[in-house]
Design an enzyme around this catalytic site. Structure first.
Site, PDB file in Angstrom:
ATOM      1  N   SER A 183      -8.459 -31.593   8.471  1.00  0.00           N
ATOM      2  CA  SER A 183      -8.936 -31.395   7.102  1.00  0.00           C
ATOM      3  C   SER A 183      -9.640 -30.057   6.969  1.00  0.00           C
ATOM      4  CB  SER A 183      -9.899 -32.521   6.719  1.00  0.00           C
ATOM      5  OG  SER A 183     -10.934 -32.634   7.677  1.00  0.00           O
ATOM      6  N   ALA A 234     -12.443 -28.247   4.290  1.00  0.00           N
ATOM      7  CA  ALA A 234     -13.370 -28.567   3.209  1.00  0.00           C
ATOM      8  C   ALA A 234     -12.916 -27.967   1.882  1.00  0.00           C
ATOM      9  CB  ALA A 234     -14.767 -28.064   3.558  1.00  0.00           C
ATOM     10  N   LYS A 291      -8.517 -29.813  20.774  1.00  0.00           N
ATOM     11  CA  LYS A 291      -7.381 -29.233  20.061  1.00  0.00           C
ATOM     12  C   LYS A 291      -7.717 -27.864  19.497  1.00  0.00           C
ATOM     13  CE  LYS A 291      -8.561 -30.199  15.507  1.00  0.00           C
ATOM     14  NZ  LYS A 291      -9.684 -29.348  15.150  1.00  0.00           N
TER      15      LYS A 291
END
Length: 232
Positions: free
Chosen positions: A137, A139, A190
Site C-alpha cells: 500500500s 498512503a 521485501k
C-alpha cells in the site's frame, strides 16, 4: 470505541481518514503544529498530500493526553520511534488498548520484531494485544481512496478481526492472519529486494535479471522466515 492515531505523517493521516470515513471516533496526535493546524483548519496535510482535501470531520491534536481513554492505539511512526512512544503512551493510558503497528522493520539495537518491542514496552494491564496492519500500500493512494488490500495480523485473532472491522470499507479491504512472524519478516525483508531491484535497474540490467532476483529473493525470504517460525 475510540481510536488514537499516533503520527500525523502520510500513513497516519491516510489511515485516520479511513476511520473517519467509516464513522469511527478517531483523533490524530502529532508533534508538528503546522501539520496539526493544516488538518484541523484547512482539512489538508499539505506537507505530504499537497492540495488533496481530507475528510472535513478529521481532528488532530498536539496533546498526547488524547490517547488516555483510547481503545485502539495506531502507531504510525518510524520503527526507531516505536519503543519511546509506546512507553510514553503506556504512562498515560487508563485501560487496556489494542496497539496497532503500521511500521516496517526491526528495533535498531536489539533487532527485535516490532510487535515484540511493543509487548516489552507496555505494561500488561494496558495491553489487550498487538496487531500488525501491513501489506502492499501507498498512503498517497489510500488518501484518495484507491482500491487497496492489506492485512491485520495478530496472535489474538479476535483483535485482528476487530481491526478488520474498524478499517474495512469500499476502498480498503482488510484480511486477517495469525502468522505474526512470517508477516512482519516478509514486510520488512521485501524492501531489501526492492532496493536491490532498483540497483539492478541503475546498473543497466532489465527484466530477466530482475525476475531472477525476485524469484530467488522470494526463496531466501521463505527460508529466513520459516527458520524463525513463520509459516511457509
Amino acid at each position: 470505541m475510540k481510536t488514537a492515531v499516533i503520527g500525523s505523517g502520510s500513513w497516519g493521516t491516510a489511515l485516520a481518514q479511513t476511520l473517519q470515513d467509516n464513522g469511527q471516533d478517531v483523533i490524530v496526535y502529532g508533534v508538528d503544529d503546522r501539520e496539526i493546524r493544516d488538518i484541523n483548519e484547512n482539512h489538508k496535510n499539505s506537507k505530504y498530500f499537497g492540495d488533496i482535501q481530507l475528510n472535513p470531520g478529521l481532528r488532530a491534536t498536539t496533546d498526547i493526553n488524547a490517547v488516555r481513554d483510547a481503545d485502539v492505539v495506531v502507531l504510525a511512526v518510524p520503527s526507531i520511534a516505536i519503543e519511546p512512544i509506546v512507553r510514553e503512551v503506556d504512562a498515560i493510558l487508563e485501560k487496556p488498548a489494542v496497539f496497532v503497528n503500521v511500521a516496517k522493520g526491526f528495533h535498531p539495537v536489539t533487532n527485535e520484531r516490532l510487535s515484540d518491542v511493543i509487548r516489552h514496552s507496555v505494561r500488561p494491564e494496558h495491553l489487550s494485544s498487538v496487531v500488525s496492519l501491513i501489506g502492499p500500500s501507498h498512503a498517497e493512494e489510500v488518501v484518495i481512496r484507491q482500491l487497496t488490500t492489506i492485512d491485520a495480523v495478530s496472535q489474538n485473532e479476535e483483535d485482528a478481526k476487530l481491526v478488520q472491522t474498524l478499517f474495512s470499507n469500499g476502498y480498503l479491504r482488510i484480511y486477517t492472519g495469525t502468522d505474526e512472524v512470517g508477516s512482519e519478516l516478509g514486510a520488512a525483508i521485501k524492501n531489501v529486494m526492492a532496493i536491490a531491484s532498483g540497483i539492478l535497474s541503475g546498473l543497466g540490467y532489465q527484466d530477466n535479471t530482475r525476475a531472477a532476483l525476485i524469484t530467488r529473493g522470494l526463496q531466501e525470504m521463505i527460508r529466513y522466515g520459516t527458520h524463525f517460525g513463520g509459516k511457509e
